[in-house]
Design a protein around this motif. Structure first.
Motif, PDB file in Angstrom:
ATOM      1  N   SER A  40       0.840  -1.200   0.000  1.00  0.00           N
ATOM      2  CA  SER A  40       0.000   0.000   0.000  1.00  0.00           C
ATOM      3  C   SER A  40       0.874   1.249   0.000  1.00  0.00           C
ATOM      4  O   SER A  40       1.887   1.324   0.701  1.00  0.00           O
ATOM      5  N   CYS A  41       0.477   2.248  -0.780  1.00  0.00           N
ATOM      6  CA  CYS A  41       1.232   3.502  -0.822  1.00  0.00           C
ATOM      7  C   CYS A  41       1.188   4.217   0.528  1.00  0.00           C
ATOM      8  O   CYS A  41       2.113   4.960   0.863  1.00  0.00           O
ATOM      9  N   LEU A  42       0.136   4.011   1.281  1.00  0.00           N
ATOM     10  CA  LEU A  42       0.060   4.623   2.615  1.00  0.00           C
ATOM     11  C   LEU A  42       1.130   4.050   3.528  1.00  0.00           C
ATOM     12  O   LEU A  42       1.817   4.788   4.255  1.00  0.00           O
ATOM     13  N   GLN A  43       1.294   2.723   3.502  1.00  0.00           N
ATOM     14  CA  GLN A  43       2.326   2.087   4.309  1.00  0.00           C
ATOM     15  C   GLN A  43       3.714   2.482   3.824  1.00  0.00           C
ATOM     16  O   GLN A  43       4.624   2.745   4.621  1.00  0.00           O
ATOM     17  N   ALA A  44       3.887   2.510   2.503  1.00  0.00           N
ATOM     18  CA  ALA A  44       5.187   2.883   1.945  1.00  0.00           C
ATOM     19  C   ALA A  44       5.554   4.318   2.306  1.00  0.00           C
ATOM     20  O   ALA A  44       6.703   4.631   2.622  1.00  0.00           O
ATOM     21  N   ARG A  45       4.545   5.187   2.283  1.00  0.00           N
ATOM     22  CA  ARG A  45       4.789   6.592   2.648  1.00  0.00           C
ATOM     23  C   ARG A  45       5.166   6.714   4.119  1.00  0.00           C
ATOM     24  O   ARG A  45       6.041   7.508   4.496  1.00  0.00           O
ATOM     25  N   LYS A  46       4.537   5.925   4.971  1.00  0.00           N
ATOM     26  CA  LYS A  46       4.846   5.938   6.399  1.00  0.00           C
ATOM     27  C   LYS A  46       6.283   5.491   6.638  1.00  0.00           C
ATOM     28  O   LYS A  46       7.008   6.081   7.453  1.00  0.00           O
ATOM     29  N   GLN A  47       6.707   4.442   5.931  1.00  0.00           N
ATOM     30  CA  GLN A  47       8.082   3.970   6.064  1.00  0.00           C
ATOM     31  C   GLN A  47       9.074   5.020   5.564  1.00  0.00           C
ATOM     32  O   GLN A  47      10.143   5.208   6.138  1.00  0.00           O
ATOM     33  N   CYS A  48       8.689   5.719   4.497  1.00  0.00           N
ATOM     34  CA  CYS A  48       9.583   6.735   3.932  1.00  0.00           C
ATOM     35  C   CYS A  48       9.775   7.895   4.902  1.00  0.00           C
ATOM     36  O   CYS A  48      10.875   8.446   5.017  1.00  0.00           O
ATOM     37  N   ARG A  49       8.705   8.283   5.618  1.00  0.00           N
ATOM     38  CA  ARG A  49       8.810   9.391   6.578  1.00  0.00           C
ATOM     39  C   ARG A  49       9.834   9.099   7.671  1.00  0.00           C
ATOM     40  O   ARG A  49      10.436  10.011   8.229  1.00  0.00           O
ATOM     41  N   ALA A  50       9.999   7.821   8.002  1.00  0.00           N
ATOM     42  CA  ALA A  50      10.927   7.445   9.071  1.00  0.00           C
ATOM     43  C   ALA A  50      12.382   7.492   8.616  1.00  0.00           C
ATOM     44  O   ALA A  50      13.282   7.352   9.443  1.00  0.00           O
ATOM     45  N   GLU A  51      12.607   7.680   7.324  1.00  0.00           N
ATOM     46  CA  GLU A  51      13.965   7.737   6.795  1.00  0.00           C
ATOM     47  C   GLU A  51      14.204   9.127   6.205  1.00  0.00           C
ATOM     48  O   GLU A  51      13.606   9.480   5.187  1.00  0.00           O
ATOM     49  N   PRO A  52      15.073   9.932   6.819  1.00  0.00           N
ATOM     50  CA  PRO A  52      15.278  11.317   6.373  1.00  0.00           C
ATOM     51  C   PRO A  52      15.639  11.443   4.895  1.00  0.00           C
ATOM     52  O   PRO A  52      15.119  12.326   4.202  1.00  0.00           O
ATOM     53  N   ALA A  53      16.491  10.570   4.385  1.00  0.00           N
ATOM     54  CA  ALA A  53      16.894  10.666   2.978  1.00  0.00           C
ATOM     55  C   ALA A  53      15.716  10.400   2.048  1.00  0.00           C
ATOM     56  O   ALA A  53      15.525  11.096   1.039  1.00  0.00           O
ATOM     57  N   CYS A  54      14.912   9.387   2.388  1.00  0.00           N
ATOM     58  CA  CYS A  54      13.736   9.058   1.584  1.00  0.00           C
ATOM     59  C   CYS A  54      12.724  10.203   1.634  1.00  0.00           C
ATOM     60  O   CYS A  54      12.159  10.607   0.615  1.00  0.00           O
ATOM     61  N   GLU A  55      12.505  10.758   2.811  1.00  0.00           N
ATOM     62  CA  GLU A  55      11.538  11.842   2.969  1.00  0.00           C
ATOM     63  C   GLU A  55      11.954  13.071   2.168  1.00  0.00           C
ATOM     64  O   GLU A  55      11.133  13.714   1.506  1.00  0.00           O
ATOM     65  N   ALA A  56      13.242  13.399   2.200  1.00  0.00           N
ATOM     66  CA  ALA A  56      13.729  14.563   1.460  1.00  0.00           C
ATOM     67  C   ALA A  56      13.553  14.349  -0.046  1.00  0.00           C
ATOM     68  O   ALA A  56      13.143  15.262  -0.775  1.00  0.00           O
ATOM     69  N   ALA A  57      13.854  13.126  -0.522  1.00  0.00           N
ATOM     70  CA  ALA A  57      13.699  12.832  -1.945  1.00  0.00           C
ATOM     71  C   ALA A  57      12.235  12.887  -2.361  1.00  0.00           C
ATOM     72  O   ALA A  57      11.893  13.399  -3.436  1.00  0.00           O
ATOM     73  N   TYR A  58      11.346  12.378  -1.512  1.00  0.00           N
ATOM     74  CA  TYR A  58       9.912  12.397  -1.817  1.00  0.00           C
ATOM     75  C   TYR A  58       9.397  13.828  -1.899  1.00  0.00           C
ATOM     76  O   TYR A  58       8.638  14.188  -2.807  1.00  0.00           O
ATOM     77  N   GLN A  59       9.796  14.659  -0.937  1.00  0.00           N
ATOM     78  CA  GLN A  59       9.355  16.045  -0.934  1.00  0.00           C
ATOM     79  C   GLN A  59       9.855  16.773  -2.180  1.00  0.00           C
ATOM     80  O   GLN A  59       9.125  17.567  -2.789  1.00  0.00           O
ATOM     81  N   HIS A  60      11.093  16.499  -2.567  1.00  0.00           N
ATOM     82  CA  HIS A  60      11.640  17.149  -3.760  1.00  0.00           C
ATOM     83  C   HIS A  60      10.907  16.694  -5.008  1.00  0.00           C
ATOM     84  O   HIS A  60      10.592  17.506  -5.889  1.00  0.00           O
ATOM     85  N   LEU A  61      10.619  15.397  -5.079  1.00  0.00           N
ATOM     86  CA  LEU A  61       9.927  14.874  -6.251  1.00  0.00           C
ATOM     87  C   LEU A  61       8.523  15.455  -6.360  1.00  0.00           C
ATOM     88  O   LEU A  61       8.011  15.667  -7.459  1.00  0.00           O
TER      89      LEU A  61
END
Length: 376
Positions: A40-61
Motif C-alpha cells: 500500500s502507498c500509505l504504508q510505503a509513505r509511512k516507512q519513507c517518513r521514518a527515513e530522512p533521505a527518503c523523505e527529502a527525496a519524496y518532498q523534492h519529487l
C-alpha cells in the motif's frame, strides 16, 4: 454402542473460524485494509517518513513537474541562464527519483474501497512519474546533448530547420546530415539508439522524433524503387547506400554478417539525411523501415520487397541496434537494468533474428521450459 451423529457447528461459528484462519499468526483483531496490504502507498509513505533521505527525496519529487520532458530542439529559449536552470531542475528531479528507487514507494499501489483512498492515490501519482522518468534513457541522452555545446548547437540547427510550418525538406535533410556527421558519435548514437521500456511511449516517441519524421520524410509515400532511383541519382546518397549494403548485409543463410556491428551502425546512420532516410516505425518497438511502399511495383514486386526487407528484416541491422541499446542500458543502470527494463528484449525480437548454431538454439528452446517449471 452407537455414536450419535455429530451436528455441524452453527454458521456463525464456521464464519468465525474462517476469519481466524485468514488472519496472520499472532493477530488479535481484524486489521485495516491498508495495514494488510504490504505494498500500500500509505504504508510505503509511512516507512519513507521514518527515513530522512527518503523523505527529502519524496518532498523534492513532489515539487517536480508531473510530466517532465526535454525541451524540443526548435523551442525558443530566452537565454542560456534559463536553459541551465531548466536542466539543473530536471537533473535534480532525476536524482530524487534515483534516491527513491530502493524504497518501497516505486512499487506501491492503491485499491478500491480502501480507507484514505484519495491520500493513497496522491502518493501514487507523486511517485509514479519517477518510474518513467528514471527509466527514460532517451531523455537522459537528450540532456547530455543539450549540456554539450557542439551537440546542442547542431541539434538546435536541425530542429529549427525541420520544425512545423518552416519546414523545407531539403534544408531539413541537409541539417540532419550535418548533425549525424559532425556531432560526436556517442551523442549521435545515444539520441537515436537509446533503449525504452515497451510501455514507455513518451520515451519511444522522443527516440522516433530524433529524425523529425514530420519534415525529413516524404509528404506522400513513394514507391521504394522510385526512392532508390532518386538516391542513385545523387552521388552522396548512392555511395552511402552502397556502404550500407556492404556492411549490413548477411552473407549466408545463417545470418552471418559481412563486417562488424559498429560498421553496420555507422553505415545505417550515414543514410539519415539522404533520400533513403530510415526511421523507427512506432514508439513501442525498435523496428525500422524506409518511408515507402511496394504497391504498384508490377513485375518488380519481389525486387521492391527485397529492398524493404534490407531495412525492416535485416538480421545484421536488428542485432547491431539491439546490441548498442543494451550497451546504453548498461551504461545508465548497470546490474539493475533487467529490473528497470523487464520487457526490453521483447521489443527487439524480430523474424529477422539471426539463425544460430544448434547449441544456442537448444538453449533458447529449453529456457522457457525452465522458467515455466520454476527451476531457474
Amino acid at each position: 454402542m452407537v455414536r450419535a451423529p455429530s451436528t455441524p457447528p452453527p454458521l456463525p461459528v464456521v464464519l468465525l473460524l474462517l476469519l481466524l484462519l485468514s488472519l496472520p499468526l499472532g493477530a488479535e483483531e481484524a486489521l485495516p485494509v491498508e495495514s494488510r496490504l504490504a505494498n500500500s502507498c500509505l504504508q510505503a509513505r509511512k516507512q519513507c517518513r521514518a527515513e530522512p533521505a527518503c523523505e527529502a527525496a519524496y518532498q523534492h519529487l513532489g515539487s517536480c513537474a508531473s510530466g517532465p520532458s526535454s525541451p524540443p530542439p526548435a523551442r525558443a529559449r530566452s537565454g542560456s541562464g534559463s536553459r541551465s536552470e531548466e536542466l539543473a531542475g530536471l537533473a535534480d528531479c532525476l536524482q530524487a527519483a534515483r534516491r527513491l528507487r530502493n524504497s518501497s514507494l516505486p512499487g506501491c499501489s492503491c485499491h478500491r474501497r480502501m480507507k484514505q483512498q484519495a491520500a493513497c492515490l496522491d502518493i501514487y501519482w507523486t511517485v509514479h512519474p519517477a518510474r518513467s522518468l528514471d527509466s527514460d534513457v532517451c531523455l537522459k541522452f537528450a540532456m547530455l546533448c543539450t549540456l554539450h555545446d557542439k551537440c546542442d548547437r547542431l541539434r538546435r540547427a536541425y530542429g529549427e530547420a525541420c520544425s512545423g510550418t518552416h519546414c523545407q525538406r531539403h534544408v531539413c535533410l541537409q541539417q540532419l546530415r550535418t548533425f549525424f556527421e559532425r556531432a560526436e558519435e556517442p551523442h549521435v548514437q545515444g539520441l537515436l539508439l537509446c533503449p525504452c521500456a515497451p510501455t514507455d511511449r513518451t520515451c519511444g516517441e522522443r527516440r522516433r522524433n530524433t529524425i523529425a519524421p514530420g519534415c525529413a520524410l516524404p509528404s506522400t509515400t513513394p514507391n521504394c524503387l522510385d526512392l532508390r532511383s532518386l538516391c542513385i541519382g545523387d552521388p552522396l546518397c548512392r555511395s552511402r547506400l552502397a556502404d550500407f549494403q556492404i556492411h549490413c548485409h548477411p552473407r549466408d543463410i545463417l545470418g552471418t554478417c559481412a563486417t562488424e556491428q559498429f560498421r553496420c551502425l555507422r553505415s545505417y546512420l550515414g543514410l539519415i539525411g539522404t533520400a533513403m532516410t530510415p526511421n523507427f516505425i512506432s514508439s513501442v518497438n525498435t523496428s525500422v523501415a524506409l518511408s515507402c511502399t511496394c504497391r504498384g511495383s508490377g513485375n518488380l514486386q519481389e525486387e521492391c520487397e527485397q529492398l524493404q526487407r534490407s531495412f525492416s528484416r535485416n538480421p545484421c541491422l536488428v542485432e547491431a541496434i539491439a546490441a548498442k541499446m543494451r550497451v546504453h542500458k548498461q551504461l545508465f543502470f548497470g546490474d539493475t537494468a533487467a529490473s528497470v527494463f523487464p520487457e526490453m528484449e521483447a521489443q527487439n525480437e524480430s523474424p529477422a533474428v539471426r539463425l544460430q548454431p544448434w547449441v544456442p538454439f537448444l538453449f533458447c528452446c529449453t529456457l522457457p521450459l525452465i522458467l515455466c517449471c520454476g527451476l531457474w
